[in-house]
Design a protein around this motif. Sequence first.
Motif, PDB file in Angstrom:
ATOM      1  N   PHE A  77       0.837  -1.201   0.000  1.00 16.02           N
ATOM      2  CA  PHE A  77       0.000   0.000   0.000  1.00 16.02           C
ATOM      3  C   PHE A  77       0.874   1.254   0.000  1.00 16.02           C
ATOM      4  N   MET A  78       1.895   1.297   0.843  1.00 15.65           N
ATOM      5  CA  MET A  78       2.743   2.476   0.940  1.00 15.65           C
ATOM      6  C   MET A  78       3.540   2.708  -0.342  1.00 15.65           C
ATOM      7  N   ILE A  79       3.991   1.629  -0.967  1.00 14.75           N
ATOM      8  CA  ILE A  79       4.663   1.773  -2.262  1.00 14.75           C
ATOM      9  C   ILE A  79       3.689   2.344  -3.288  1.00 14.75           C
ATOM     10  N   GLY A  80       2.442   1.843  -3.277  1.00 17.74           N
ATOM     11  CA  GLY A  80       1.431   2.359  -4.177  1.00 17.74           C
ATOM     12  C   GLY A  80       1.133   3.829  -3.926  1.00 17.74           C
ATOM     13  N   VAL A  81       1.073   4.204  -2.651  1.00 15.50           N
ATOM     14  CA  VAL A  81       0.827   5.609  -2.304  1.00 15.50           C
ATOM     15  C   VAL A  81       1.923   6.503  -2.871  1.00 15.50           C
ATOM     16  N   ALA A  82       3.174   6.084  -2.728  1.00 11.18           N
ATOM     17  CA  ALA A  82       4.292   6.879  -3.241  1.00 11.18           C
ATOM     18  C   ALA A  82       4.191   7.059  -4.754  1.00 11.18           C
TER      19      ALA A  82
END
Length: 226
Positions: A77-82
């Motif tokens: 999720f955090m990679i996607g957010v970035a």
Amino acid sequence: MIKRLVLQTVVWLAAMGALLFGAAGSFAWPAAWWYLIELGALSLWIGLWLARHDPGLLAERLAPFVQAQQSRWDRFFMIGVALVWCAWLIAMGFDAMRFQWSAPLPVWLVSLGSLCVFLSLFMCRFVFEANSYAAPVVKIQASRGHKVIDTGPYAHIRHPMYCAALLLLVGTPLLLGSWWGLAFVPVMVFGIGWRAVREERVLAEQLEGYSEYMARVRYRFVPLIW
């Protein structure tokens, strides 16, 4: 730690500036300059406050957004957010400046956007004061004595940090003058809502007393709505 705070803030702002001005094709974008100055000044203000009052939380906030301790789904999720955040900034640079797909926003809407950005980070200051465990990743901080927080803004909603993020998501495209940027906000809000639900499952399973807290505080982001 203060040197690290300043360095990370400068690098973060420089990267955002490169995306915005690179997509715009020009440095003559006053709204983008003001956006970066506002974000930078408020972020440093909060960071310096944390350095004095809660260095443990500051260390968590400065840690990588992908960590071994966090849930696997949250890493993705955090990679996607970035990636989405970078694409969003590029799209707004194309929209507001290079191709000017959006009609110019009235001054009052741009001013409202700046106010939303300010309120977003101002709210984060009170969130951090109430919750020393407000890490950017979903994990149980057992080494720091992680416990349920139900005071301050947490007495009214379960995710005041996400509530503040909603203001930032709305304020950013308004300040930058991009209707297309604003059009993508509902998708990003949906993503935050999805993460909040998954985060609550982790906390209810692994953090003592969180299920009872959820029963007491009914709303996640906005009282009387959700």
